[in-house]
Design a protein around this motif. Structure first.
Motif, PDB file in Angstrom:
ATOM      1  N   ALA A  52       0.856  -1.295   0.062  1.00  0.00           N
ATOM      2  CA  ALA A  52       0.014   0.003  -0.051  1.00  0.00           C
ATOM      3  C   ALA A  52       0.781   1.344   0.012  1.00  0.00           C
ATOM      4  N   ALA A  53       1.781   1.124   0.791  1.00  0.00           N
ATOM      5  CA  ALA A  53       2.718   2.491   0.826  1.00  0.00           C
ATOM      6  C   ALA A  53       3.512   2.673  -0.621  1.00  0.00           C
ATOM      7  N   ARG A  54       4.117   1.485  -1.107  1.00  0.00           N
ATOM      8  CA  ARG A  54       4.691   1.679  -2.432  1.00  0.00           C
ATOM      9  C   ARG A  54       3.600   2.251  -3.601  1.00  0.00           C
ATOM     10  N   ALA A  55       2.536   1.787  -3.348  1.00  0.00           N
ATOM     11  CA  ALA A  55       1.490   2.033  -4.669  1.00  0.00           C
ATOM     12  C   ALA A  55       0.768   3.639  -4.361  1.00  0.00           C
ATOM     13  N   ASP A  56       1.209   3.918  -3.194  1.00  0.00           N
ATOM     14  CA  ASP A  56       0.439   5.214  -2.423  1.00  0.00           C
ATOM     15  C   ASP A  56      -0.862   4.942  -2.548  1.00  0.00           C
ATOM     16  N   LEU A  57      -1.512   4.006  -2.060  1.00  0.00           N
ATOM     17  CA  LEU A  57      -2.897   3.627  -1.857  1.00  0.00           C
ATOM     18  C   LEU A  57      -3.144   3.474  -0.579  1.00  0.00           C
ATOM     19  N   PRO A  58      -4.742   3.644  -0.152  1.00  0.00           N
ATOM     20  CA  PRO A  58      -5.017   3.383   1.134  1.00  0.00           C
ATOM     21  C   PRO A  58      -4.936   1.919   1.372  1.00  0.00           C
ATOM     22  N   LYS A  59      -4.495   1.442   2.656  1.00  0.00           N
ATOM     23  CA  LYS A  59      -4.315  -0.050   3.007  1.00  0.00           C
ATOM     24  C   LYS A  59      -5.629  -0.667   2.452  1.00  0.00           C
ATOM     25  N   ALA A  60      -6.893  -0.223   3.024  1.00  0.00           N
ATOM     26  CA  ALA A  60      -8.303  -1.101   2.446  1.00  0.00           C
ATOM     27  C   ALA A  60      -8.136  -1.222   0.961  1.00  0.00           C
ATOM     28  N   THR A  61      -7.918  -0.144   0.133  1.00  0.00           N
ATOM     29  CA  THR A  61      -7.900  -0.232  -1.087  1.00  0.00           C
ATOM     30  C   THR A  61      -6.933  -1.465  -1.488  1.00  0.00           C
ATOM     31  N   ALA A  62      -5.573  -0.997  -1.394  1.00  0.00           N
ATOM     32  CA  ALA A  62      -4.668  -2.011  -1.816  1.00  0.00           C
ATOM     33  C   ALA A  62      -5.365  -3.582  -1.348  1.00  0.00           C
ATOM     34  N   LEU A  63      -5.765  -3.784  -0.249  1.00  0.00           N
ATOM     35  CA  LEU A  63      -6.260  -5.000   0.115  1.00  0.00           C
ATOM     36  C   LEU A  63      -7.387  -5.416  -0.811  1.00  0.00           C
ATOM     37  N   ARG A  64      -8.257  -4.808  -1.165  1.00  0.00           N
ATOM     38  CA  ARG A  64      -9.382  -5.133  -2.065  1.00  0.00           C
ATOM     39  C   ARG A  64      -8.798  -5.466  -3.297  1.00  0.00           C
ATOM     40  N   ILE A  65      -7.752  -4.753  -3.859  1.00  0.00           N
ATOM     41  CA  ILE A  65      -7.386  -4.979  -5.278  1.00  0.00           C
ATOM     42  C   ILE A  65      -6.322  -5.934  -5.433  1.00  0.00           C
ATOM     43  N   ALA A  66      -5.805  -6.103  -4.179  1.00  0.00           N
ATOM     44  CA  ALA A  66      -4.734  -7.443  -4.099  1.00  0.00           C
ATOM     45  C   ALA A  66      -5.369  -8.676  -3.991  1.00  0.00           C
ATOM     46  N   ARG A  67      -6.649  -8.944  -3.267  1.00  0.00           N
ATOM     47  CA  ARG A  67      -7.375  -9.917  -3.287  1.00  0.00           C
ATOM     48  C   ARG A  67      -7.886 -10.294  -4.685  1.00  0.00           C
ATOM     49  N   ARG A  68      -8.354  -9.491  -5.306  1.00  0.00           N
ATOM     50  CA  ARG A  68      -8.939  -9.624  -6.852  1.00  0.00           C
ATOM     51  C   ARG A  68      -7.695 -10.210  -7.746  1.00  0.00           C
ATOM     52  N   LEU A  69      -6.568  -9.739  -7.631  1.00  0.00           N
ATOM     53  CA  LEU A  69      -5.476 -10.012  -8.351  1.00  0.00           C
ATOM     54  C   LEU A  69      -4.871 -11.349  -7.877  1.00  0.00           C
ATOM     55  N   VAL A  70      -5.090 -11.793  -6.923  1.00  0.00           N
ATOM     56  CA  VAL A  70      -4.870 -13.112  -6.146  1.00  0.00           C
ATOM     57  C   VAL A  70      -5.954 -14.163  -6.830  1.00  0.00           C
ATOM     58  N   GLU A  71      -7.023 -13.791  -6.854  1.00  0.00           N
ATOM     59  CA  GLU A  71      -8.149 -14.525  -7.532  1.00  0.00           C
ATOM     60  C   GLU A  71      -7.935 -14.997  -9.026  1.00  0.00           C
ATOM     61  N   HIS A  72      -7.080 -13.849  -9.616  1.00  0.00           N
ATOM     62  CA  HIS A  72      -6.941 -13.926 -10.948  1.00  0.00           C
ATOM     63  C   HIS A  72      -5.571 -14.704 -11.179  1.00  0.00           C
ATOM     64  N   GLY A  73      -4.710 -15.069 -10.232  1.00  0.00           N
ATOM     65  CA  GLY A  73      -3.400 -15.569 -10.379  1.00  0.00           C
ATOM     66  C   GLY A  73      -2.316 -14.495 -10.647  1.00  0.00           C
ATOM     67  N   ALA A  74      -2.629 -13.114 -10.775  1.00  0.00           N
ATOM     68  CA  ALA A  74      -1.498 -12.306 -11.150  1.00  0.00           C
ATOM     69  C   ALA A  74      -0.700 -11.970  -9.698  1.00  0.00           C
ATOM     70  N   LEU A  75      -1.272 -12.325  -8.791  1.00  0.00           N
ATOM     71  CA  LEU A  75      -0.665 -12.310  -7.375  1.00  0.00           C
ATOM     72  C   LEU A  75      -0.697 -13.612  -6.547  1.00  0.00           C
ATOM     73  N   GLU A  76       0.199 -13.953  -5.708  1.00  0.00           N
ATOM     74  CA  GLU A  76       0.136 -15.071  -4.957  1.00  0.00           C
ATOM     75  C   GLU A  76       0.461 -14.641  -3.232  1.00  0.00           C
ATOM     76  N   ARG A  77      -0.042 -15.545  -2.545  1.00  0.00           N
ATOM     77  CA  ARG A  77       0.304 -15.134  -1.169  1.00  0.00           C
ATOM     78  C   ARG A  77       1.289 -16.166  -0.733  1.00  0.00           C
ATOM     79  N   THR A  78       2.067 -15.829   0.196  1.00  0.00           N
ATOM     80  CA  THR A  78       3.167 -16.476   0.508  1.00  0.00           C
ATOM     81  C   THR A  78       2.626 -17.118   2.227  1.00  0.00           C
TER      82      THR A  78
END
Length: 270
Positions: A52-78
Motif C-alpha cells: 500500500a505504501a509503495r503504491a500510495d494507496l489506502p491500505k483497505a484499497t490495496a487489500l481489495r485490489i490485491a485480493r482480486r489479483l490473487v483470485e486471477h493468479g496475478a498475485l500469490e500469497r506466501t
C-alpha cells in the motif's frame, strides 16, 4: 414535514455517494497495475502495508485490489501472508511477440555467441524511451553486470540502447533528446549534438561500442541491430565484457554476424 432537513435551507435530498470511490477517481486498472509494478528485484515479496505504501494507496484499497489479483493468479500469497507476483503473469507474458516469440527464434544464436565469447550476451528491445532486457546468457565466471531479464536500461548509456535509439524513428529520437533524464555523474548523456553524431555513426557502421563503469569495473558492450521481415529494427544483441580483460573490437564481427543470422531467421519464420 420531511425529517431529513440538512440545515441548508432546502428540503431537497442530496445525491447519494455509492461506495468509497470518487466519481472521477483513478481507474481500477491503473491502481491494479500500480500495485503490480511495486514488485522488483529489491522487493520480490511485500507485506500489505509495504504494498500500500509503495503504491500510495489506502491500505483497505490495496487489500481489495490485491485480493482480486490473487483470485486471477496475478498475485500469490506466501506462507507468511505476504504477496508476490503470480505465475499467471508469466504465462501471459510468454505470448508477447516481442518477448517470447523473438526470444525463441534468437535463443540458439545467443547460445552460440555465449559459448564463443564466454561473457554476457543480451537481447534487448525498445519500449518507449527505454530498453527492456528480454534475455541474458552469462558464463559462470563472467563479471557481474547491472541489468536483469525484464529490467529496463537507458538508451544513451548502453551499447544495445544506443543501437535501438539510432535505428528508432526520427520522432522517437527527438523525443529522447528533449526528455528529462536522471542526473548522471559520469556525464554519459553528453550533449544532444554529440549524441546525434554518435547515432549517425552507429547507423553507418551498424554496430555500437560503449563503455561504462559497473560497480568497480569498466565494462564494454558491443551491440548490433536485429531486423524483422520488413527491415525494421526490432531488437539489439550485445556482448558485455570487462574492458581490461578483453579487446572489445574482437567481438564486433561475431556480434554483427549473429545479429544478421537472427535477422535472417526472423524473415523466414512463419
Amino acid at each position: 414535514m420531511n425529517s431529513s432537513h440538512d440545515g441548508s435551507g432546502t428540503n431537497e435530498e442530496r445525491p447519494r455517494v455509492r461506495g468509497h470511490r470518487p466519481a472521477h477517481g483513478e481507474p481500477l486498472l491503473d491502481r491494479a497495475f500500480r500495485l503490480l509494478t511495486c514488485f522488483g528485484p529489491d522487493a520480490p515479496v511485500l507485506s500489505l502495508t509495504a504494498l500500500a505504501a509503495r503504491a500510495d494507496l489506502p491500505k483497505a484499497t490495496a487489500l481489495r485490489i490485491a485480493r482480486r489479483l490473487v483470485e486471477h493468479g496475478a498475485l500469490e500469497r506466501t506462507d507468511s501472508g505476504h504477496y508476490a507476483i503470480g505465475l499467471r503473469l508469466l504465462e501471459i507474458a510468454t505470448v508477447a511477440p516481442r518477448g517470447h516469440g523473438l526470444r525463441a527464434i534468437a535463443l540458439p544464436y545467443l547460445q552460440d555467441l555465449s559459448h564463443a565469447t564466454r561473457q554476457h550476451v543480451q537481447l534487448v528491445v525498445r519500449e518507449g524511451l527505454e530498453g527492456v532486457l528480454i534475455e541474458r546468457l552469462s558464463a559462470h565466471d563472467a563479471q557481474r553486470v547491472m541489468y536483469r531479464v525484464g529490467g529496463r536500461m537507458p538508451l544513451h548509456a548502453t551499447a544495445p540502447g544506443l543501437v535501438l535509439l539510432a535505428f528508432a524513428p526520427a520522432q522517437v529520437q527527438e523525443d529522447f533528446m528533449v526528455a528529462d533524464h536522471p542526473a548522471d555523474e559520469d556525464n554519459l548523456m553528453g550533449t544532444a549534438e554529440a549524441l546525434r553524431s554518435r547515432l549517425a555513426a552507429i547507423r553507418r557502421d551498424r554496430f555500437a561500442v560503449f563503455s561504462r563503469p559497473q560497480w568497480d569495473t569498466l565494462m564494454t558492450g558491443v551491440s548490433a541491430p536485429v531486423l524483422d521481415r520488413h527491415h525494421t529494427t526490432i531488437a539489439a544483441i550485445s556482448v558485455i565484457t570487462p574492458s581490461e580483460q578483453s579487446q572489445s573490437a574482437a567481438h564486433i564481427p561475431a556480434v554483427v554476424a549473429m545479429a544478421r543470422a537472427i535477422t535472417r531467421a526472423m524473415a523466414t519464420d512463419h
